[in-house]
Design a protein around this motif. Structure first.
Motif, PDB file in Angstrom:
ATOM      1  N   ALA A  59      57.076  21.072  34.701  1.00 13.03           N
ATOM      2  CA  ALA A  59      56.500  21.763  33.545  1.00 13.03           C
ATOM      3  C   ALA A  59      55.410  22.740  33.981  1.00 13.03           C
ATOM      4  CB  ALA A  59      55.938  20.735  32.553  1.00 13.03           C
ATOM      5  N   TRP A  60      54.587  22.313  34.909  1.00 15.84           N
ATOM      6  CA  TRP A  60      53.524  23.205  35.397  1.00 15.84           C
ATOM      7  C   TRP A  60      54.116  24.387  36.160  1.00 15.84           C
ATOM      8  CZ3 TRP A  60      48.788  24.511  34.519  1.00 15.84           C
ATOM      9  CH2 TRP A  60      48.076  25.252  35.476  1.00 15.84           C
ATOM     10  N   ARG A  61      55.121  24.096  36.979  1.00 19.30           N
ATOM     11  CA  ARG A  61      55.733  25.166  37.769  1.00 19.30           C
ATOM     12  C   ARG A  61      56.387  26.207  36.864  1.00 19.30           C
ATOM     13  NH1 ARG A  61      60.454  26.671  40.214  1.00 19.30           N
ATOM     14  NH2 ARG A  61      61.650  25.068  39.129  1.00 19.30           N
ATOM     15  N   ARG A  62      56.933  25.758  35.746  1.00 24.78           N
ATOM     16  CA  ARG A  62      57.631  26.662  34.825  1.00 24.78           C
ATOM     17  C   ARG A  62      56.842  26.859  33.525  1.00 24.78           C
ATOM     18  NH1 ARG A  62      63.608  24.455  34.210  1.00 24.78           N
ATOM     19  NH2 ARG A  62      63.708  26.375  32.976  1.00 24.78           N
ATOM     20  N   ARG A  63      55.522  26.794  33.645  1.00 24.65           N
ATOM     21  CA  ARG A  63      54.677  26.836  32.451  1.00 24.65           C
ATOM     22  C   ARG A  63      54.819  28.129  31.659  1.00 24.65           C
ATOM     23  NH1 ARG A  63      51.858  27.172  37.051  1.00 24.65           N
ATOM     24  NH2 ARG A  63      50.369  28.878  37.411  1.00 24.65           N
TER      25      ARG A  63
END
Length: 205
Positions: A59-63
């Protein structure tokens, strides 16, 4: 039942600007739901906490591209958890096959060997990723079909047809899981012949 509060939009936007506390609030808000969902998908030997960590890392990587539904990130997290759990299960199966090629070692009892997740969970795990995703969104999390369509990126008609098929397949898998072993054939019963005493005619001499 759906419990998403729709409070993620502001926090997620702030997280995208580097606000770690905002990201932490999103994590705290949805961690337990993602954890429970992952438990339905992975075998006991897979570390569910690792699955949850990968979901939020993704989720953070594709925020910047994660889809929020009415300000709620949970639908996207559940779909991502389905994919991560599937990959973790495949990795575990590959590890099992590798271990099977090694010389047998002295076996120590593993408490996980005695763990039974129940027929419903076992049936859910046997479904395809597409079936798991639509059931997780519409049945488990209680999101509307339109919301599921948005997060999955498909037309609402596709969600409706997938949901109908997934429910039938889940019912069939559950019936298969709960069906007991076939009853052993019963031996035919035989009736012992009746012995009758011979009859005599005439009086005694």
């Amino acid at each position: 039942m759906r419990t998403g509060s729709g409070d993620d939009a502001e926090d997620w936007a702030a997280a995208g600007r580097g606000d770690g506390e905002a990201y932490g609030r999103v994590f705290d808000r949805h961690r337990d739901r993602v954890h429970r969902h992952a438990l339905r998908l992975v075998p006991p030997e897979v570390d569910v906490d690792d699955v949850v960590a990968v979901v939020f890392l993704e989720a953070w990587r594709r925020r910047r591209s994660a889809r929020l539904v009415e300000g709620d990130l949970l639908p996207w997290l559940l779909v991502t958890a389905t994919n991560v759990a599937r990959n973790a299960t495949r990795a575990t199966m590959r590890h099992r096959r590798l271990l099977a090629t090694l010389p047998p070692a002295e076996h120590a009892p593993d408490p996980a060997d005695r763990h039974d997740d129940g027929a419903a969970v076992a049936a859910f795990r046997r479904l395809s990723p597409a079936d798991q995703q639509v059931l997780a969104l519409c049945v488990v999390a209680g999101h509307r079909e339109a919301e599921a369509a948005e997060v999955l990126g498909v037309p609402i008609g596709t969600v409706k047809s997938r949901l109908s098929r997934a429910r039938k397949r889940l019912g069939a898998q559950f019936a298969e899981q709960t069906a007991g072993p076939p009853a052993p054939p019963t031996a035919p019963t035989t009736t012992a012949p009746t012995m009758t005493a011979p009859t005599t005619t005439g009086g005694a001499r």
